[in-house]
Design a protein around this motif. Structure first.
Motif, PDB file in Angstrom:
ATOM      1  N   GLN A 355       0.830  -1.212   0.000  1.00  0.00           N
ATOM      2  CA  GLN A 355       0.000   0.000   0.000  1.00  0.00           C
ATOM      3  C   GLN A 355       0.861   1.259   0.000  1.00  0.00           C
ATOM      4  OE1 GLN A 355      -2.552  -1.209   3.439  1.00  0.00           O
ATOM      5  NE2 GLN A 355      -4.238  -0.562   2.130  1.00  0.00           N
ATOM      6  N   SER A 356       1.952   1.217   0.758  1.00  0.00           N
ATOM      7  CA  SER A 356       2.830   2.393   0.807  1.00  0.00           C
ATOM      8  C   SER A 356       3.489   2.637  -0.547  1.00  0.00           C
ATOM      9  CB  SER A 356       3.898   2.216   1.886  1.00  0.00           C
ATOM     10  OG  SER A 356       4.826   1.217   1.539  1.00  0.00           O
ATOM     11  N   LEU A 357       3.744   1.562  -1.294  1.00  0.00           N
ATOM     12  CA  LEU A 357       4.356   1.709  -2.614  1.00  0.00           C
ATOM     13  C   LEU A 357       3.363   2.220  -3.657  1.00  0.00           C
ATOM     14  CD1 LEU A 357       6.469  -1.582  -2.674  1.00  0.00           C
ATOM     15  CD2 LEU A 357       7.310   0.740  -2.305  1.00  0.00           C
ATOM     16  N   LEU A 358       2.068   2.050  -3.385  1.00  0.00           N
ATOM     17  CA  LEU A 358       1.047   2.536  -4.323  1.00  0.00           C
ATOM     18  C   LEU A 358       0.991   4.054  -4.360  1.00  0.00           C
ATOM     19  CD1 LEU A 358      -1.981   0.131  -3.713  1.00  0.00           C
ATOM     20  CD2 LEU A 358      -0.405   0.142  -5.625  1.00  0.00           C
ATOM     21  N   ASP A 359       1.265   4.663  -3.226  1.00  0.00           N
ATOM     22  CA  ASP A 359       1.158   6.116  -3.132  1.00  0.00           C
ATOM     23  C   ASP A 359       2.477   6.743  -3.559  1.00  0.00           C
ATOM     24  OD1 ASP A 359       0.649   8.730  -2.548  1.00  0.00           O
ATOM     25  OD2 ASP A 359      -0.006   8.399  -0.488  1.00  0.00           O
ATOM     26  N   THR A 360       2.532   7.228  -4.772  1.00  0.00           N
ATOM     27  CA  THR A 360       3.772   7.811  -5.301  1.00  0.00           C
ATOM     28  C   THR A 360       3.736   9.337  -5.314  1.00  0.00           C
ATOM     29  OG1 THR A 360       2.910   7.658  -7.559  1.00  0.00           O
ATOM     30  CG2 THR A 360       4.212   5.796  -6.745  1.00  0.00           C
ATOM     31  N   GLY A 361       2.712   9.931  -4.715  1.00  0.00           N
ATOM     32  CA  GLY A 361       2.605  11.380  -4.684  1.00  0.00           C
ATOM     33  C   GLY A 361       3.636  12.000  -3.765  1.00  0.00           C
ATOM     34  N   PRO A 362       3.828  13.322  -3.860  1.00  0.00           N
ATOM     35  CA  PRO A 362       4.845  13.990  -3.046  1.00  0.00           C
ATOM     36  C   PRO A 362       4.442  14.194  -1.587  1.00  0.00           C
ATOM     37  CG  PRO A 362       3.671  15.593  -4.369  1.00  0.00           C
ATOM     38  CD  PRO A 362       3.165  14.243  -4.795  1.00  0.00           C
ATOM     39  N   PHE A 363       3.173  13.913  -1.258  1.00  0.00           N
ATOM     40  CA  PHE A 363       2.701  14.204   0.103  1.00  0.00           C
ATOM     41  C   PHE A 363       1.789  13.066   0.559  1.00  0.00           C
ATOM     42  CE2 PHE A 363       0.126  16.071   3.401  1.00  0.00           C
ATOM     43  CZ  PHE A 363       0.912  17.043   3.990  1.00  0.00           C
ATOM     44  N   ASP A 375      -0.297  14.473  13.368  1.00  0.00           N
ATOM     45  CA  ASP A 375      -0.098  13.437  12.356  1.00  0.00           C
ATOM     46  C   ASP A 375       1.346  13.462  11.888  1.00  0.00           C
ATOM     47  OD1 ASP A 375      -2.892  12.607  12.165  1.00  0.00           O
ATOM     48  OD2 ASP A 375      -3.230  14.559  11.213  1.00  0.00           O
ATOM     49  N   ILE A 376       1.762  12.348  11.278  1.00  0.00           N
ATOM     50  CA  ILE A 376       3.102  12.241  10.696  1.00  0.00           C
ATOM     51  C   ILE A 376       2.959  12.120   9.188  1.00  0.00           C
ATOM     52  CG2 ILE A 376       5.254  10.940  10.652  1.00  0.00           C
ATOM     53  CD1 ILE A 376       4.627   9.918  13.426  1.00  0.00           C
ATOM     54  N   PHE A 377       3.707  12.956   8.468  1.00  0.00           N
ATOM     55  CA  PHE A 377       3.627  12.986   7.011  1.00  0.00           C
ATOM     56  C   PHE A 377       4.995  12.717   6.399  1.00  0.00           C
ATOM     57  CE2 PHE A 377       0.381  15.887   8.636  1.00  0.00           C
ATOM     58  CZ  PHE A 377      -0.748  15.456   7.970  1.00  0.00           C
ATOM     59  N   GLU A 378       4.965  12.152   5.193  1.00  0.00           N
ATOM     60  CA  GLU A 378       6.177  12.065   4.375  1.00  0.00           C
ATOM     61  C   GLU A 378       6.007  13.021   3.207  1.00  0.00           C
ATOM     62  OE1 GLU A 378       8.883   8.908   1.780  1.00  0.00           O
ATOM     63  OE2 GLU A 378       7.126   8.199   2.872  1.00  0.00           O
ATOM     64  N   ILE A 379       6.975  13.896   3.023  1.00  0.00           N
ATOM     65  CA  ILE A 379       6.908  14.915   1.975  1.00  0.00           C
ATOM     66  C   ILE A 379       8.143  14.798   1.089  1.00  0.00           C
ATOM     67  CG2 ILE A 379       6.809  17.381   1.466  1.00  0.00           C
ATOM     68  CD1 ILE A 379       5.582  17.766   4.275  1.00  0.00           C
ATOM     69  N   LYS A 438      -3.288  21.107   4.948  1.00  0.00           N
ATOM     70  CA  LYS A 438      -3.341  22.012   3.802  1.00  0.00           C
ATOM     71  C   LYS A 438      -2.262  23.091   3.896  1.00  0.00           C
ATOM     72  CE  LYS A 438      -6.845  20.200   1.598  1.00  0.00           C
ATOM     73  NZ  LYS A 438      -6.645  19.574   0.264  1.00  0.00           N
ATOM     74  N   ARG A 439      -2.080  23.646   5.081  1.00  0.00           N
ATOM     75  CA  ARG A 439      -1.056  24.692   5.254  1.00  0.00           C
ATOM     76  C   ARG A 439       0.325  24.121   4.992  1.00  0.00           C
ATOM     77  NH1 ARG A 439      -1.191  27.771  10.699  1.00  0.00           N
ATOM     78  NH2 ARG A 439       0.535  28.788   9.634  1.00  0.00           N
ATOM     79  N   LEU A 440       0.542  22.886   5.428  1.00  0.00           N
ATOM     80  CA  LEU A 440       1.839  22.242   5.219  1.00  0.00           C
ATOM     81  C   LEU A 440       2.095  22.030   3.732  1.00  0.00           C
ATOM     82  CD1 LEU A 440       4.075  21.273   7.118  1.00  0.00           C
ATOM     83  CD2 LEU A 440       3.029  19.014   7.093  1.00  0.00           C
ATOM     84  N   GLN A 441       1.057  21.630   3.009  1.00  0.00           N
ATOM     85  CA  GLN A 441       1.190  21.460   1.567  1.00  0.00           C
ATOM     86  C   GLN A 441       1.507  22.799   0.885  1.00  0.00           C
ATOM     87  OE1 GLN A 441      -2.660  19.610   0.923  1.00  0.00           O
ATOM     88  NE2 GLN A 441      -1.689  17.646   0.421  1.00  0.00           N
ATOM     89  N   THR A 442       0.876  23.864   1.367  1.00  0.00           N
ATOM     90  CA  THR A 442       1.105  25.191   0.800  1.00  0.00           C
ATOM     91  C   THR A 442       2.566  25.620   0.989  1.00  0.00           C
ATOM     92  OG1 THR A 442      -1.189  25.844   1.207  1.00  0.00           O
ATOM     93  CG2 THR A 442       0.405  27.606   0.874  1.00  0.00           C
ATOM     94  N   VAL A 443       3.117  25.339   2.152  1.00  0.00           N
ATOM     95  CA  VAL A 443       4.513  25.707   2.441  1.00  0.00           C
ATOM     96  C   VAL A 443       5.439  25.106   1.402  1.00  0.00           C
ATOM     97  CG1 VAL A 443       6.419  25.373   4.069  1.00  0.00           C
ATOM     98  CG2 VAL A 443       4.155  26.039   4.916  1.00  0.00           C
ATOM     99  N   PHE A 444       5.164  23.870   0.976  1.00  0.00           N
ATOM    100  CA  PHE A 444       6.037  23.180   0.036  1.00  0.00           C
ATOM    101  C   PHE A 444       5.576  23.303  -1.422  1.00  0.00           C
ATOM    102  CE2 PHE A 444       7.040  21.198   4.066  1.00  0.00           C
ATOM    103  CZ  PHE A 444       8.433  21.054   3.994  1.00  0.00           C
ATOM    104  N   GLY A 445       4.568  24.098  -1.654  1.00  0.00           N
ATOM    105  CA  GLY A 445       4.095  24.321  -3.017  1.00  0.00           C
ATOM    106  C   GLY A 445       3.433  23.105  -3.629  1.00  0.00           C
ATOM    107  N   ILE A 446       2.799  22.291  -2.774  1.00  0.00           N
ATOM    108  CA  ILE A 446       2.140  21.074  -3.236  1.00  0.00           C
ATOM    109  C   ILE A 446       0.643  21.311  -3.282  1.00  0.00           C
ATOM    110  CG2 ILE A 446       1.689  18.648  -2.726  1.00  0.00           C
ATOM    111  CD1 ILE A 446       4.399  18.601  -1.273  1.00  0.00           C
TER     112      ILE A 446
END
Length: 447
Positions: A355-363, A375-379, A438-446
């Motif tokens: 399942q982790s390999l299925l998600d190839t997005g940046p966030f 929460d814990i995120f991988e970016i 959402k704010r975290l995604q905005t910081v990284f331009g995602i």
């Protein structure tokens, strides 16, 4: 996604169930009609009777336009060959399950690269590593690993006699490679500040590299450093992985194997442990091993029922900490009722990896520290993240209470300080308060 799974065994079945429930179109191939019939009655997936290594079977399954191909039979060589053929036929991504460590060793030759396979997964190895960590830290309430196993998160109760009790977080001299991410106190979770005072009975969530976690946990949880006695039952591939993971002065390991030839083979291969040949149904065997003096007992034979019974027997005889490995979910609901401390499932581990390999997005979200808290995120840092590239972490405008717990840059993994910078292509492990995604995604331009 269109997903093809070869092998209707425990891992294949569980993967088909989970991925089918997630809305993917799943086709499962197997040579056993009885297994396919059972699958047909249990879940809504397409079944195909055929060989995982025959081109016409793979093409009939739609391998040439599949988004993902998973080879999950019980034979490594079949999995490697079928995944390689699937890659040649045009499958988008390929995953092969392997048991033997030789296929994971890239020394001299990378099997996955040579055969054109995107990923090799070994649930026995991953499960053994998780069991080993549980044995190293039996007092930990939860343990998770990130960044290819080099970053670890542990939740620990603070001992009444710990040196940190009564100290503020800013005054505690923790290793620079560790962070205190969250505290649970009186059923309330919160992200601490530098002025937070540690109290006895707090449950702290620590995150950092493995050596740092090993060092810092002693500040919060006092425990004996004496050598631990461990008995492992079952000379399976997982048993071998576990013995290797426990190869240190901290453990005295005895491995019990009921097959004489296999016992002799393991005795020659694993010269740092004691291998015992014996009948698992003999009560005298376990009486002679003095289980009441044993710190931990791990049952990981290929028989789920036997593992439950052996672990329960060890607990009844006085073993402090017992673990049972379960391929199926049949007995998981009974584990806590018969006194077994932990249960591990290789099939669940395999599906989690897939399942982790299925998600190839940046966030992507990796875990929840506590509901409605953090929460814990991988970016994966994109090229367009101009607002963060090349700037010291201390100068970045992350959501309040957030922290970059780790940076993976190529093969290097580090727990950063305030002066470290982020580069495009880095993979970050970030802890953020609930609701700040959402704010975290905005910081990284995602987007």
């Amino acid at each position: 996604m269109n997903i093809i799974i070869c092998g209707a065994g425990e891992v294949g079945r569980h993967a088909a169930e989970v991925l089918g429930d997630a809305g993917h179109n799943v086709t499962i191939i197997d040579q056993n009609p009885a297994k396919l019939e059972a699958l047909d009655e249990a879940m809504d997936v397409r079944n195909l009777l055929g060989s995982a290594t025959h081109v016409h079977s793979l093409l009939e399954a739609g391998c040439d336009h599949a988004d993902l191909f998973i080879a999950a039979t019980n034979i490594d060589e079949i999995n490697l060959l079928s995944a390689s053929i699937a890659s040649g036929l045009g499958a988008g991504r390929t995953i092969a399950r392997v048991h033997h460590g030789a296929y994971l060793d890239d020394t001299g030759l990378s099997y996955s690269q040579h055969l054109g396979i995107d990923h090799l997964v070994c649930p026995e190895q991953t499960t053994a590593m998780a069991i080993a960590q549980s044995l190293r830290s039996p007092s930990a309430l939860a343990v998770e690993r990130f960044a290819k196993g080099r970053i670890e998160m542990q939740q620990l109760p603070v001992s009444a006699d710990a040196d940190v009790v009564g100290q503020t977080l800013i005054d505690i001299r923790m290793p620079p490679s560790t962070r205190l991410a969250m505290i649970e106190r009186n059923d309330r979770y919160f992200i601490p500040s530098g002025k937070t005072t540690i109290a006895a009975g707090d449950v702290v969530t620590l995150i950092g590299d493995v050596p740092g976690i090993t060092q810092v946990r002693k500040l919060f949880h006092t425990a004996s450093d004496r050598r631990k006695s461990v008995i492992i039952v079952g000379g399976t591939s997982m048993g071998v992985w576990l013995c290797r993971a426990l190869n240190s002065k901290a453990f005295s390991v005895r491995l019990i194997e009921p097959d004489r030839e296999r016992a002799e083979e393991l005795a020659a291969k694993l010269d740092w442990i004691t291998v015992i040949y014996g009948d698992l149904n003999s009560p005298d065997l376990f009486a002679d091993e003095r289980l009441e003096q044993c710190d931990a007992f791990v049952a990981l034979t290929t028989d789920d029922e036997h593992n439950v019974l052996l672990a329960a027997l060890a607990k009844s005889m006085g073993t402090r900490f017992v673990i049972a490995v379960q391929q199926r979910a049949t007995y998981l609901h009974l584990i806590e009722h018969v006194g077994i401390d932990r249960a591990f499932s290789p099939r669940a581990t395999a599906v989690t990896q897939i399942q982790s390999l299925l998600d190839t997005g940046p966030f992507k979200k990796l875990s929840t520290l506590a509901d409605d808290v953090a929460d814990i995120f991988e970016i994966r840092v994109p090229q367009q993240a101009n607002g963060v590239l090349g700037k010291p972490l201390k100068d970045l405008k992350f959501p309040a209470g957030s922290m970059v717990a780790a940076i993976q840059r190529g093969d290097e993994v580090m727990v950063p300080g305030g002066l470290d910078v982020i580069n495009a292509g880095d993979s970050l492990i970030v802890i953020a308060p609930d609701g700040e995604e959402k704010r975290l995604q905005t910081v990284f331009g995602i987007k």
